[in-house]
Design a protein around this motif. Sequence first.
Motif, mmCIF file in Angstrom:
data_model
loop_
_atom_site.group_PDB
_atom_site.id
_atom_site.type_symbol
_atom_site.label_atom_id
_atom_site.label_comp_id
_atom_site.label_asym_id
_atom_site.label_seq_id
_atom_site.Cartn_x
_atom_site.Cartn_y
_atom_site.Cartn_z
ATOM 1 N N PHE A 9 0.874 -1.180 0.000
ATOM 2 C CA PHE A 9 0.000 0.000 0.000
ATOM 3 C C PHE A 9 0.901 1.216 0.000
ATOM 4 O O PHE A 9 1.696 1.391 0.921
ATOM 5 N N GLY A 10 0.791 2.030 -1.027
ATOM 6 C CA GLY A 10 1.641 3.208 -1.101
ATOM 7 C C GLY A 10 1.155 4.141 -2.186
ATOM 8 O O GLY A 10 0.015 4.042 -2.632
ATOM 9 N N THR A 11 2.032 5.040 -2.605
ATOM 10 C CA THR A 11 1.687 5.933 -3.711
ATOM 11 C C THR A 11 2.846 5.924 -4.695
ATOM 12 O O THR A 11 3.982 5.664 -4.319
ATOM 13 N N LYS A 12 2.519 6.203 -5.938
ATOM 14 C CA LYS A 12 3.550 6.188 -6.980
ATOM 15 C C LYS A 12 4.627 7.243 -6.721
ATOM 16 O O LYS A 12 5.767 7.068 -7.123
ATOM 17 N N LYS A 13 4.269 8.328 -6.029
ATOM 18 C CA LYS A 13 5.243 9.395 -5.762
ATOM 19 C C LYS A 13 6.204 9.036 -4.645
ATOM 20 O O LYS A 13 7.258 9.633 -4.512
ATOM 21 N N SER A 14 5.836 8.076 -3.821
ATOM 22 C CA SER A 14 6.642 7.755 -2.647
ATOM 23 C C SER A 14 7.871 6.932 -3.034
ATOM 24 O O SER A 14 7.750 5.834 -3.572
ATOM 25 N N LYS A 15 9.060 7.469 -2.741
ATOM 26 C CA LYS A 15 10.269 6.721 -3.113
ATOM 27 C C LYS A 15 10.396 5.442 -2.292
ATOM 28 O O LYS A 15 10.928 4.450 -2.763
ATOM 29 N N GLU A 16 9.861 5.438 -1.065
ATOM 30 C CA GLU A 16 9.909 4.225 -0.248
ATOM 31 C C GLU A 16 9.008 3.143 -0.834
ATOM 32 O O GLU A 16 9.342 1.972 -0.793
ATOM 33 N N THR A 17 7.868 3.561 -1.385
ATOM 34 C CA THR A 17 6.975 2.598 -2.036
ATOM 35 C C THR A 17 7.679 1.989 -3.241
ATOM 36 O O THR A 17 7.661 0.776 -3.445
#
Length: 118
Positions: A9-17
């Motif tokens: 579960f994350g977002t495309k902008k999140s580098k951790e994701t």
Amino acid sequence: MSDVQVQVFGTKKSKETRAAERFFKERKVKIHLVDLNERPIAKGELARFVQKFGLNALLDLEGKAYERSNLAYLRTTEEGVIARVIETPELLRLPLVRGGKVLTVGDDPAGWKAMLEG
């Protein structure tokens, strides 16, 4: 390699994701990415993480979204915070990853490895 499947579960902008995605792809693990900007996390799913880590551990207290949300100053119930988090996924320390019974929050390669060993 077992046929482990993980849910990220994350977002495309999140580098951790993206790091989590890369980690599992490099190990040829099937991942189901849920982009929280397209589809909010289900309350029941979020509750699993809250139960294991506590709500504060899931919040990105250093993040800009948290600063803008004024959550630090609002007197609100856990329910209220959960509702805000579902609306504004940037409040979370992303990604939230679930592999079998193992859950991780944020950038956690050790935890991700544990999912594959489980």
